[in-house]
Design a protein around this motif. Structure first.
Motif, PDB file in Angstrom:
ATOM      1  N   GLY A 103       0.793  -1.225   0.000  1.00  0.00           N
ATOM      2  CA  GLY A 103       0.000   0.000   0.000  1.00  0.00           C
ATOM      3  C   GLY A 103       0.825   1.275   0.000  1.00  0.00           C
ATOM      4  O   GLY A 103       0.349   2.336  -0.391  1.00  0.00           O
ATOM      5  N   TYR A 104       2.070   1.180   0.442  1.00  0.00           N
ATOM      6  CA  TYR A 104       2.911   2.379   0.473  1.00  0.00           C
ATOM      7  C   TYR A 104       3.449   2.751  -0.913  1.00  0.00           C
ATOM      8  O   TYR A 104       3.918   3.867  -1.122  1.00  0.00           O
ATOM      9  CB  TYR A 104       4.112   2.165   1.402  1.00  0.00           C
ATOM     10  N   LEU A 105       3.407   1.787  -1.838  1.00  0.00           N
ATOM     11  CA  LEU A 105       4.111   1.997  -3.102  1.00  0.00           C
ATOM     12  C   LEU A 105       3.578   3.166  -3.946  1.00  0.00           C
ATOM     13  O   LEU A 105       4.378   3.994  -4.404  1.00  0.00           O
ATOM     14  CB  LEU A 105       4.122   0.695  -3.924  1.00  0.00           C
ATOM     15  N   PRO A 106       2.250   3.273  -4.167  1.00  0.00           N
ATOM     16  CA  PRO A 106       1.811   4.385  -5.022  1.00  0.00           C
ATOM     17  C   PRO A 106       2.240   5.740  -4.469  1.00  0.00           C
ATOM     18  O   PRO A 106       2.582   6.646  -5.233  1.00  0.00           O
ATOM     19  CB  PRO A 106       0.283   4.243  -5.030  1.00  0.00           C
ATOM     20  N   GLY A 107       2.272   5.868  -3.151  1.00  0.00           N
ATOM     21  CA  GLY A 107       2.668   7.145  -2.540  1.00  0.00           C
ATOM     22  C   GLY A 107       4.150   7.445  -2.707  1.00  0.00           C
ATOM     23  O   GLY A 107       4.571   8.585  -2.511  1.00  0.00           O
ATOM     24  N   LEU A 108       4.924   6.431  -3.020  1.00  0.00           N
ATOM     25  CA  LEU A 108       6.370   6.623  -3.168  1.00  0.00           C
ATOM     26  C   LEU A 108       6.779   6.634  -4.635  1.00  0.00           C
ATOM     27  O   LEU A 108       7.954   6.546  -4.961  1.00  0.00           O
ATOM     28  CB  LEU A 108       7.127   5.511  -2.428  1.00  0.00           C
ATOM     29  N   ARG A 109       5.796   6.744  -5.517  1.00  0.00           N
ATOM     30  CA  ARG A 109       6.090   6.713  -6.948  1.00  0.00           C
ATOM     31  C   ARG A 109       7.075   7.826  -7.285  1.00  0.00           C
ATOM     32  O   ARG A 109       6.969   8.940  -6.793  1.00  0.00           O
ATOM     33  CB  ARG A 109       4.810   6.905  -7.740  1.00  0.00           C
ATOM     34  N   GLY A 110       8.029   7.476  -8.129  1.00  0.00           N
ATOM     35  CA  GLY A 110       9.051   8.449  -8.487  1.00  0.00           C
ATOM     36  C   GLY A 110      10.349   8.189  -7.744  1.00  0.00           C
ATOM     37  O   GLY A 110      11.400   8.699  -8.111  1.00  0.00           O
ATOM     38  N   LYS A 111      10.249   7.401  -6.679  1.00  0.00           N
ATOM     39  CA  LYS A 111      11.465   7.033  -5.960  1.00  0.00           C
ATOM     40  C   LYS A 111      11.829   5.607  -6.309  1.00  0.00           C
ATOM     41  O   LYS A 111      10.978   4.821  -6.734  1.00  0.00           O
ATOM     42  CB  LYS A 111      11.223   7.126  -4.445  1.00  0.00           C
ATOM     43  N   LYS A 112      13.096   5.284  -6.074  1.00  0.00           N
ATOM     44  CA  LYS A 112      13.516   3.888  -6.261  1.00  0.00           C
ATOM     45  C   LYS A 112      13.256   3.164  -4.951  1.00  0.00           C
ATOM     46  O   LYS A 112      13.871   3.477  -3.924  1.00  0.00           O
ATOM     47  CB  LYS A 112      14.999   3.829  -6.642  1.00  0.00           C
ATOM     48  N   VAL A 113      12.319   2.241  -4.994  1.00  0.00           N
ATOM     49  CA  VAL A 113      11.841   1.624  -3.765  1.00  0.00           C
ATOM     50  C   VAL A 113      12.102   0.126  -3.774  1.00  0.00           C
ATOM     51  O   VAL A 113      11.873  -0.553  -4.775  1.00  0.00           O
ATOM     52  CB  VAL A 113      10.323   1.863  -3.597  1.00  0.00           C
ATOM     53  N   GLY A 114      12.588  -0.352  -2.648  1.00  0.00           N
ATOM     54  CA  GLY A 114      12.657  -1.788  -2.430  1.00  0.00           C
ATOM     55  C   GLY A 114      11.542  -2.179  -1.490  1.00  0.00           C
ATOM     56  O   GLY A 114      11.169  -1.405  -0.607  1.00  0.00           O
ATOM     57  N   ILE A 115      10.975  -3.360  -1.676  1.00  0.00           N
ATOM     58  CA  ILE A 115       9.889  -3.770  -0.797  1.00  0.00           C
ATOM     59  C   ILE A 115      10.014  -5.258  -0.512  1.00  0.00           C
ATOM     60  O   ILE A 115      10.350  -6.047  -1.392  1.00  0.00           O
ATOM     61  CB  ILE A 115       8.510  -3.430  -1.406  1.00  0.00           C
TER      62      ILE A 115
END
Lengths: 280, 152, 356, 320
Positions: free
Chosen positions: D60-72
């Motif tokens: 659920g956190y992913l759409p809010g972090l769009r634009g960043k390089k995210v690991g999950i």
């Protein structure tokens, strides 16, 4: 109706729209009287204080009382059409009933300003709160020094209070400069951004107070210009806007740190603003 | 002019502008007698119908909801009714979970020329709703309802 | 303290039923998976084990309440002109809140300072407050989320209560804290328990002594205020927050509200409902501008309000009573204790993010 | 499981320099549930936890972090949400690094607290040999992990996270679980319409309208601009009536129809424990029956309500 409105913070005075003036494409001015003649007679406020206008069924919103306390035939509010409530307000006509919760908030320090020169810098609908103080000073003209007004808008057709401008321009006891961002062929005044025109006008900070209101970006650059002209933070006064509900410092949304704009404001000196957390 | 005995119920009809609204008009021009429980809301296309319109209607107290649009392949906007069919068919499964009798909701296709068919649909659906009776009401009231019930 | 009465534990429901004949009794009751302060129903009993899921604040500031009702009417004057009638709806219901905990009652004192502030009295709140008796049950054991002793309270405190109830074996000892509580207690047909008062006090003191001490958070205002511009700190603590309203709505001191008009046809009500500073809409202005547009800014306001702004306005009193509901019921286990502790020891620019 | 945790930490440590943030789990305040951890520095990695207490779906956190390089870090079911988000182009695959795990079920802290009768009085809790050992003020007890699993674990469709960039541990089948608890949907189906209506009125009466269900839902992407809080259109009013709250639940269900992966975050987040996934489950059943489709399994597929067929095989229209 309550026996004595005023004890209930949330109960508005019932009021009638006496006149609607179309100012611009999206600004209308409402002249309103309280239905109870005694309430109207006893109504007291100071320049800069605001009121909550109710359209029952839609809600409430905050507007400055832009008529001066020296002219009490009616209370005047100018409203720019932006959201749900203002859109509904714009549909109202003479004779329609609204609610008024007023006066709320603090006022301009018009007592402390006595004997001083006053520079008004207004942009767009931001002219409304300045108008109440300007007219109050004109009605008590001898109490104040030189009065200068710089009023700007996007274009000539966006200028509110256009019917008053000729009088202000003609008056010998104040000097008025009008400017627009985009001129038209028949526009006889300045064309240029407010802060630039202000610098051109070069008002002296000596024994002066500057009062400014307008869109946030305009205020920001106007304050920079005033600083460049030598105005100190204490000599710059502005009035803020926030989303408000209760209007009496309870509901918790208009706070900047521990100050509530509805109660401790809306009028702040720039010196006071700088003491507040940066959360405009 | 209710053809059914007893109290009139509240049935909401969401009709597309191009076919079914025309069909209802044709039925009217043809002076076909119809039950009067139906209240029609005209929309450009059944594809415009958010299934939540139907849910909201029921939760606001409608006893039945009827959706009607152009026959498949006849949609004025080519495919609106195809999308609507999927959505409404999915909606059909939600209503009984909420405790709303699924037969309170139907969708169908009626063209502008099918006045007679429109009458049949309205008659049958109205009978169906009368068979089910009024929709269950919430036990709890609100301040809004309390206010609506009292004179100031 | 004033008068003391006692009641056998097994007689409590009967007594509440009796009280219920003359006033609304709100007491914690389990429903489904949660416990809430609900109108007392002898058939359904009450639940006094531990802290209720929601706080009793709804006794004084309900989830929603109608402030005014209005009705537009046709007039026969000018065509299409409408008349308008408006009426205020002041509550008038004598109430007993039974089973609040000391933190809950302390929460009422936080509300009092805001809603009953001298010349600025909220008539709706005050009407309820004046007619409500708060009977608080002293805690016997702190939960793992409790921290009342770190924010100025305690498991046997009487602040905000009218009556303090202490469990003693098979008895509840009821002691009057306020005049209002005293008057109420004297009306009740309950045996005198003056001689049990010392025992009750000793029991409360023992619970207090057994509660694990933690670092006091009373010094937070300066430090939290000083961190205002330290955005990395707030970004760090807010990262996992979902921006929902569970914490605010369960909190006994969160008092911010919304006012909206709801109408059908030409009539309706102006309702006041709980609002939540973690919501984006809370400060969204008509122009589209939002002074607290990001989750971090909203978290800063939420923590700031409780641990800095409110204390600044009210002689250092925090608007957090340490009930721990926000910790226990947060979907992502946010822990406000850790946020404030972190703030107290935070060194600027020490770390880009601070996981809490 | 210890080595799986160490492998996970190593993988995160290695990937961290190229990422803005890695979302994982760390120990929560009470030992019964872990809490999300946003890793931005090497030292945060030491806090990472991986065991059945990692119940929350972090997608659920992913759409809010769009634009960043995210690991999950993702369990099998969490990855279905990621697939769905990719499918709807709400997140960008190339910006995302998934650390996939094999999961043998996640614990339901509410259920455990009820079974252990420990309330909020937990002193310590640790997992050891298939059991969660809890010490509370009521004494010590041990709960078999299998008994404390979330309801969704009984419907597990895949224990291994897919999509996945780095798989940690061994691939394997979902846990074999017996005695699936009855769902609210099953219970509702045994009731009359009238009873169901009353059931919801009672349930919604408890709702405090905090919108945690929405905020926790990985597919509720409108979030700050939710129709439930809009005045125009005025979908729901602010009065505290069960009807309005039920209306919101219907909105949530229909807005996620054909998209909901039944990750259960809505119910997990609900502070008063309402069975609000029920309507979504009912819609999913219908969608499976009508279109043979399950959300979150194939990021290339078009969701069923975004397409149509001229002849719908499973739709039987009424003949008047």
């Amino acid at each position: 109706m309550s026996e004595n409105p005023g004890t209930n913070l949330y109960l508005p005075f019932m009021a009638t729209i006496q006149e609607v003036v179309r100012e611009t494409q999206n600004i209308k001015t409402f002249r309103v009287t309280l239905n109870d003649p005694e309430q109207m007679r006893n109504f007291r406020f100071a320049p800069g204080q605001v009121g909550q206008l109710s359209v029952f069924g839609v809600g409430e919103s905050t507007f400055v009382i832009n008529s001066p306390p020296t002219r009490m035939e009616y209370l005047q509010f100018s409203v720019m059409r932006v959201g749900e409530l203002t859109t509904r307000l714009h549909k109202l006509r003479k004779g329609d009933q609204i609610g008024v919760r007023a006066p709320l908030g603090n006022s301009f320090p018009f007592e402390d300003m006595k004997g001083k020169n006053v520079v008004f810098v207004g942009g767009g609908i931001g002219m409304a709160p300045l108008r109440t103080l300007l007219l109050y000073m004109l009605d008590n003209r001898t109490d104040y020094g030189d009065i200068t007004l710089l009023y700007g808008a996007r274009s000539p057709s966006d200028m509110a209070f256009s019917y008053e401008l000729p009088d202000w321009l003609a008056r010998k006891d104040m000097s008025t400069v009008l400017t627009v961002d985009n001129g038209t062929p028949d526009w006889a005044h300045k064309v240029g951004l407010i802060p630039n025109v202000l610098k051109e006008m070069n008002p002296s900070p000596e024994n002066s107070v500057a009062v400014t209101c307008g869109p946030p970006i305009m205020i920001k650059f106007t304050i920079q210009a005033l600083h460049a002209l030598g105005f100190q933070d204490e000599q710059i006064i502005t009035t803020l806007e926030k989303r408000m509900k209760c209007g009496v410092g309870i509901c918790g949304r208009c706070n900047i740190g521990s100050k509530y704009v509805c109660q401790d404001g809306p009028v702040f000196t720039y010196a006071q603003l700088r003491e507040l957390p940066n959360e405009l | 002019m209710s053809v059914l005995e007893g109290k009139e119920l509240r049935i909401i009809g969401f009709l597309c502008n191009w076919c079914s609204y025309g069909g209802a008009d044709t039925a009217g021009v043809g002076r076909f007698t119809q039950p009067t429980d139906l209240r029609i809301i005209k929309l450009p296309c059944t594809g415009r119908i958010n299934p939540l319109f139907v849910v909201r209607a029921f939760l606001n107290g409608a006893d039945g909801v009827l959706v009607s649009g152009c026959h498949p392949r006849d949609c004025h906007y080519t495919a609106g009714n195809f999308y609507a069919r999927r959505r409404l068919e999915v909606l059909r499964s939600l209503l009984p979970v909420m405790g709303i009798e699924p037969a309170r909701f139907e969708y169908t296709w009626v063209s502008a020329s099918e006045g007679q068919r429109w009458r049949t649909v309205v008659q049958k659906f109205t009978e169906q709703i009368h068979g089910l009776g009024p929709i269950p009401a919430f036990k709890s009231g609100t301040c809004l309802e309390a206010c609506l019930g009292t004179a100031i | 303290m004033g008068a003391a009465r006692c009641i056998k534990k097994d007689a409590l429901l009967t007594w509440l039923e009796e009280v219920g004949k003359s006033r609304l009794v709100l007491a914690p009751r389990a429903q489904g998976k949660s416990t809430a302060f609900l109108p007392f129903d002898p058939a359904k009993g009450i639940s006094l084990s531990g802290l209720a899921t929601s706080s009793p604040k709804q006794a004084l500031i309900p989830r929603h309440e109608a402030l005014l009702e209005f009705r537009y009417t046709k007039t026969d004057q000018v065509p299409a002109q409408t008349g308008l009638a408006v009426r205020e709806l002041i509550p008038n219901q004598p109430t007993l809140v039974f089973g609040a905990r000391p933190c809950d009652a302390r929460g009422f004192t936080v509300l009092d300072r805001v809603y009953d502030a001298g010349a600025k009295r909220d008539v709706y709140y005050c009407a309820r407050r004046d007619k409500t008796i708060v009977a608080t049950v002293a805690c016997t054991e702190p939960a793992d989320t409790c921290f009342c002793n770190r924010v100025g309270g305690g498991p046997g405190d009487s602040a905000g209560s009218d009556i303090l109830v202490t469990e003693l074996d098979q008895l509840y000892v009821l002691e009057a804290v306020t005049q209002r509580g005293e008057a109420f207690l004297l009306e009740q047909k309950l045996p005198d328990a003056t001689e049990l008062a010392d025992k009750a006090q000793a029991a409360r003191a023992a619970v207090r002594a057994a509660m694990p001490e933690g670092d006091s958070l009373l010094g937070a205002p300066d430090k939290v205020g000083a961190l205002f511009d330290e955005m990395p700190f707030w970004d760090g603590v807010a990262a996992k927050c979902l921006s929902c309203g569970a914490c605010s709505y369960l909190c006994p001191t969160c008092y911010c509200f919304n006012i909206t008009d709801e109408s059908k046809g030409g009539q309706g009500v102006r309702v006041r409902t709980w609002d939540n500073c973690m919501s984006f809409q809370f400060t969204l202005e008509g122009s589209g501008h939002n002074p607290r547009a990001t989750k971090s800014q909203r978290m800063r306001n939420r923590v700031g309000h409780k641990f800095c702004y409110y204390p600044t306005l009210h002689d250092g009193a925090l608007s957090c009573v340490g009930c721990g509901r926000c910790i226990a019921h947060c979907p992502v286990s946010m822990d406000i204790r850790r946020i404030v502790s972190k703030a107290l020891t935070y060194e600027k620019a020490a770390k880009e993010h601070s996981n809490v | 499981m210890g080595s799986q945790l160490e492998d996970l930490k190593t993988a995160i440590r290695q990937a961290l320099p190229d990422l803005d943030v890695v979302i994982a789990w760390a120990a929560g305040p009470d030992g019964l549930a872990h809490t999300p951890l946003f890793i931005t520095s090497e030292s945060d990695v030491d806090l990472v936890q991986w065991d059945p207490r990692c119940s929350q779906n972090l997608a659920g956190y992913l759409p809010g972090l769009r634009g960043k390089k995210v690991g999950i870090v993702a369990k099998g079911c969490d990855a279905r949400s990621i697939t769905e988000l990719l499918q709807e182009k709400l997140i960008d695959r190339e910006q995302l690094t998934v650390f996939g795990l094999h999961c043998q079920g996640a614990l339901d802290p509410e259920k455990i607290a009820a079974m252990a009768d420990c309330g909020r009085y937990v002193r310590s809790a640790e997992i050891n040999g298939g059991e969660l050992k809890i010490v509370s003020s009521k004494g010590a007890c041990a709960i078999s992990l299998e008994n404390g699993l979330l309801a969704k674990c009984f419907r597990c469709t895949g224990a291994d996270a897919q999509p996945c960039d780095q798989f940690i541990g061994e691939h394997g089948a979902p846990p074999v679980l017996k005695d699936a608890p009855a769902t609210t949907l099953d219970r509702l189906e045994a009731m009359s319409m009238e009873e169901r209506f009353q059931f919801w009125e009672e349930q919604m009466g408890q709702c405090i309208r905090c919108y945690a269900c929405r905020s926790a839902c990985p597919l509720c992407v409108c979030q700050d601009h939710c129709a439930a809080q809009s005045r125009e259109p005025h979908w729901v009013d602010q009065t505290d009536h069960p009807r309005e709250k039920l209306m919101f639940q219907a909105m949530h269900a229909l807005h996620t129809a054909g998209r909901c992966t039944e990750c259960g975050e809505c119910e997990r987040a609900c502070p008063v424990g309402l069975p609000i996934m029920t309507m979504k489950q009912a819609l999913n059943r219908q969608i499976k029956a009508l279109f043979d489709y399950e959300a979150g399994l194939d990021s290339e597929k078009t969701p069923p309500l975004f397409q149509f067929r001229e002849n719908e095989e499973h739709i039987k229209e009424r003949k008047w």
